[in-house]
Design an enzyme around this catalytic site. Structure first.
Site, PDB file in Angstrom:
ATOM      1  N   GLU A  16       0.855  -1.198   0.000  1.00 27.39           N
ATOM      2  CA  GLU A  16       0.000   0.000   0.000  1.00 27.39           C
ATOM      3  C   GLU A  16       0.882   1.236   0.000  1.00 27.39           C
ATOM      4  O   GLU A  16       2.102   1.170  -0.061  1.00 27.39           O
ATOM      5  CB  GLU A  16      -0.905   0.009   1.244  1.00 27.39           C
ATOM      6  CG  GLU A  16      -2.209  -0.745   1.078  1.00 27.39           C
ATOM      7  CD  GLU A  16      -3.340   0.135   0.577  1.00 27.39           C
ATOM      8  OE1 GLU A  16      -3.072   1.227   0.023  1.00 27.39           O
ATOM      9  OE2 GLU A  16      -4.500  -0.278   0.743  1.00 27.39           O
ATOM     10  N   ASN A 149      -9.928   4.687   2.191  1.00 25.60           N
ATOM     11  CA  ASN A 149      -8.722   4.657   1.363  1.00 25.60           C
ATOM     12  C   ASN A 149      -8.568   5.983   0.652  1.00 25.60           C
ATOM     13  O   ASN A 149      -9.527   6.679   0.371  1.00 25.60           O
ATOM     14  CB  ASN A 149      -8.763   3.496   0.378  1.00 25.60           C
ATOM     15  CG  ASN A 149      -8.128   2.245   0.951  1.00 25.60           C
ATOM     16  OD1 ASN A 149      -6.935   2.220   1.246  1.00 25.60           O
ATOM     17  ND2 ASN A 149      -8.924   1.199   1.147  1.00 25.60           N
ATOM     18  N   ASP A 197      -9.563   1.458  -3.993  1.00 25.59           N
ATOM     19  CA  ASP A 197      -8.532   1.396  -2.954  1.00 25.59           C
ATOM     20  C   ASP A 197      -7.687   2.666  -3.033  1.00 25.59           C
ATOM     21  O   ASP A 197      -8.218   3.764  -2.981  1.00 25.59           O
ATOM     22  CB  ASP A 197      -7.720   0.111  -3.114  1.00 25.59           C
ATOM     23  CG  ASP A 197      -7.117  -0.365  -1.807  1.00 25.59           C
ATOM     24  OD1 ASP A 197      -6.452   0.433  -1.131  1.00 25.59           O
ATOM     25  OD2 ASP A 197      -7.285  -1.548  -1.454  1.00 25.59           O
TER      26      ASP A 197
END
Length: 301
Positions: A16, A149, A197
């Site tokens: 991420e 997100n 995301d």
């Protein structure tokens, strides 16, 4: 637009928070607490910058302090020094009714840092969005998000995009450029499949988002219409940014967590050349002197 290439030899559990800063890509492997840098040689492993004893969602560089980072980590927001030392600014999710962790985060063009929290078991509406002001105050600005997100900001910082991944929706918020308070949101995009995301914007004001569960990245125009789809050889793309020397390299992290039989490229980091550039990651810009404090002003549903 070119075909995706693999950026490093590693495969991440939950890659991420990728950002282009100081001429390189940095990223996190959230649940292992690692902050990593992409190698110059695509066949080499990712370089370890530091490792925290707690989940590490995302970082922003600190302006004027090379090697220092503001991080969404553990149950709050901290500062990491070049030796890996951690100075906690606030841990607002300590003592929450369910076990919580920080997730994605980013600095806005005005130098503030924003980060979302979520429940480990993805309890509905347990998450929040927090803002670290330049003066060192941490404020909860939004409640009732399940898996936040982003966020991602327009170039002038007056519009914020925030995904609630569990609901498959991206909302657009006006943001007061002086105080940083988000206004009333409007739906921007609702996905029919997969989950939005990580996100970023480019210089045309378009929004890029990784779409978890589909193996795709989408680019949306400012009116919310879908402009293009990038297909990746990994089912769970998670974070992205635009970087490289000219800002025209789309960098995407992915994850193998939860997959019973991951493919060879699940968890890889990918690079794709695109036409429209982005800008380097904005830094957190601390005011002088800083006055640490905390507040809870989450009046927005």
């Amino acid at each position: 637009m070119t075909a995706p290439t693999v950026l490093a030899a590693d495969r991440l559990e939950l890659g991420e928070g990728i950002r282009w800063t100081d001429g390189r890509a940095v990223l996190t492997d959230i649940l292992t607490g690692r902050l990593l840098a992409a190698p110059a040689d695509p066949g080499a492993p990712l370089a370890l910058i530091t490792r925290l004893p707690c989940p590490l969602g995302a970082v922003a560089p600190v302006e004027g302090s090379p090697g220092h980072w503001i991080a969404a980590a553990g149950t709050g927001i901290c500062r990491i020094d070049p030796a890996g030392g951690v100075d906690w600014i606030a841990r607002p999710e300590d003592g929450a009714p369910v076990a919580m962790r920080m997730n994605d985060g980013v600095a806005d063009p005005h130098g503030r840092f924003w980060a979302g929290s979520m429940a480990y078991d993805t309890t509905e509406d347990a998450g929040s969005l927090y803002r670290l002001d330049r003066e060192g105050r941490v404020t909860r600005v939004l409640r009732n998000v399940t898996i936040p997100n982003g966020p991602a900001f327009t170039a002038d910082g007056t519009v914020m995009y925030l995904a609630d991944s569990a609901r498959g929706i991206i909302r657009r918020y006006p943001v007061d450029p002086v105080g940083g308070d988000p206004g009333t949101p409007e739906p921007f995009v609702t996905l029919g499949s997969g989950s939005p995301d990580g996100m970023t914007t480019d210089i045309e004001g378009c929004l890029w988002t990784a779409v978890w569960g589909t193996g795709q990245v989408h680019r949306y125009r400012p009116d919310g219409s879908l402009d293009r789809i990038v297909d990746l050889p990994a089912g769970q793309p998670a974070g992205l940014c635009l970087g490289g020397p000219d800002g025209r390299t789309l960098l995407v992290t992915s994850a193998h967590i939860g997959l019973p039989v991951p493919s060879p490229l699940d968890g890889a980091v990918f690079a794709v050349r695109v036409d429209v550039p982005g800008v380097p990651a904005a830094p957190y810009r601390p005011a002088v002197p800083a006055v640490p404090a905390s507040a809870d002003r989450a009046d927005t549903p």
